[in-house]
Design an enzyme around this catalytic site. Structure first.
Site, short mmCIF file in Angstrom:
data_model
loop_
_atom_site.label_atom_id
_atom_site.label_comp_id
_atom_site.label_asym_id
_atom_site.label_seq_id
_atom_site.Cartn_x
_atom_site.Cartn_y
_atom_site.Cartn_z
N LYS A 82 45.52 26.67 34.47
CA LYS A 82 44.20 26.61 33.82
C LYS A 82 44.34 26.76 32.32
O LYS A 82 45.10 27.60 31.86
CB LYS A 82 43.34 27.75 34.39
CG LYS A 82 41.97 27.87 33.84
CD LYS A 82 41.24 29.07 34.43
CE LYS A 82 41.30 30.29 33.54
NZ LYS A 82 40.49 31.42 34.01
N THR A 131 35.38 29.31 36.17
CA THR A 131 36.77 29.35 36.66
C THR A 131 36.81 29.05 38.16
O THR A 131 37.54 28.17 38.62
CB THR A 131 37.38 30.75 36.40
OG1 THR A 131 37.27 31.02 35.01
CG2 THR A 131 38.83 30.81 36.82
#
Ligand code: R5P
Length: 320
Positions: free
Chosen positions: A198, A233
């Site tokens: 990420k 997220t």
């Protein structure tokens, strides 16, 4: 004639999460300590301890939730009032530490506010701290008093293990930083681990999942994270794993911050279930049938029991 003092711990609830404090007190088989809060028209706060806490071992249960800044000021005044009332030792029990994400100087000219929070708690009179799943391990080092940093990961694991759905599962870490915790989670559930790559830039709240290291195809993916704030997220991770061929996706998260439009995001996501703890209360307007809350009251009560009795918390410690 005076009575011989009781040596039970005293549990005091701040106003952020009375329900959790009551559950902890019930686990410890003690009544909640009596406190009076007066909020004046000029927004000043007066806290009055209406309990004899002289020389007692006191545990102030206060989490971080809106209004975050006001609640923190209340924590400081509450601790200071306890010191005024001659409490013997005050432990700040902080299931979710305010400003935990402000834990590093990642650009010049900013406050490392988690460190400031630690300093203020100690200045107010906290003799010890009991914290749970801090955003990063270095935060524990910000405190100049002893801190016990425990983890609620086993509580989430227990909740999931109880319903063995007989499916091939894979635990997914939302980023490299979370891989250690998720790895432990996977280890205790005897499941394989996949890690999302990420990227996040500066103070941009938008996280971009790039790729997955590990195999999720045909498996039921269980995303693990320390907190869900805006939901960016987790929801993007959920889309990614489904896009990579996962059979289904759910998430296990310690702190349900659920800020911004996290709940709307959850409703529009492929996530079939979100398991969180009650480290932060989930208000009525943020509830959803897919959000399942497991209580950390027994865990925090056990930690208090051990601190009060001078026993080790080694097996409860977070290893972030
Ligand atoms: C990041 O380092 C944390 O582990 C969480 O992934 C993050 O704080 C969640 O924030 P949001 O829900 O806003 O994406």
């Amino acid at each position: 004639m005076f009575q011989v003092p009781s040596h039970d711990p005293v549990v005091i609830a701040g106003s952020t999460h009375r329900e959790l404090a009551s559950r902890i007190a019930a686990e410890l088989k003690v009544p909640l300590g009596r406190v009076r809060f007066n909020r004046f028209s000029n927004e000043n706060l007066k806290v009055c301890i209406e309990e004899n806490v002289r020389d007692r071992d006191v545990y102030v249960v206060q989490t971080s939730c809106p209004p975050v800044n006001e609640s923190f000021m209340e924590t400081l005044i509450l601790i200071d009032a306890l010191k005024s009332a001659s409490a013997g030792r005050v432990t700040a029990v902080l299931p979710y530490l305010p400003y935990a994400r402000s834990d590093k100087q990642d650009e010049p000219g900013i406050s490392v506010t988690a460190r400031l929070v630690a300093d203020l708690l100690v200045t107010a009179g906290a003799n010890r701290v009991l914290a749970m799943d801090l955003h990063s391990p270095q935060i524990a080092g910000f405190f100049r008093v002893p801190i016990d940093h425990i983890t609620a990961i086993p509580v989430l694991c227990d909740a999931l293990v109880k319903r063995d759905e007989g499916a091939a599962r894979v635990v997914v870490a939302t980023d490299i930083g979370e891989a250690k915790d998720a790895g432990r989670f996977a280890g205790s559930m005897k499941l394989p681990l996949a890690v999302i790559d990420k990227r996040r830039s500066g103070d941009d709240e938008h996280a971009v999942p790039n790729a997955i290291v590990g195999d999720v195809k045909g498996r039921h993916a269980l995303i693990v994270d320390d907190e869900i704030a805006t939901g960016g997220t987790i929801m993007e991770a959920a889309e990614l794993v489904m896009g990579m061929g996962a059979a289904s996706v759910e998430a296990a998260v310690v702190h349900p911050v659920l800020s911004g439009n996290a709940v709307e995001r959850l409703r529009a996501s492929p996530l079939r279930r979100l398991i969180v703890t009650d480290s932060i209360p989930v208000p009525e307007h943020k509830r959803d049938p897919r959000i399942e809350v497991v209580s950390v009251a027994p865990l925090l009560a056990e930690a208090i029991r051990r601190i009060h009795g001078g026993h080790s918390l080694y097996d409860m410690a977070s290893r972030r």
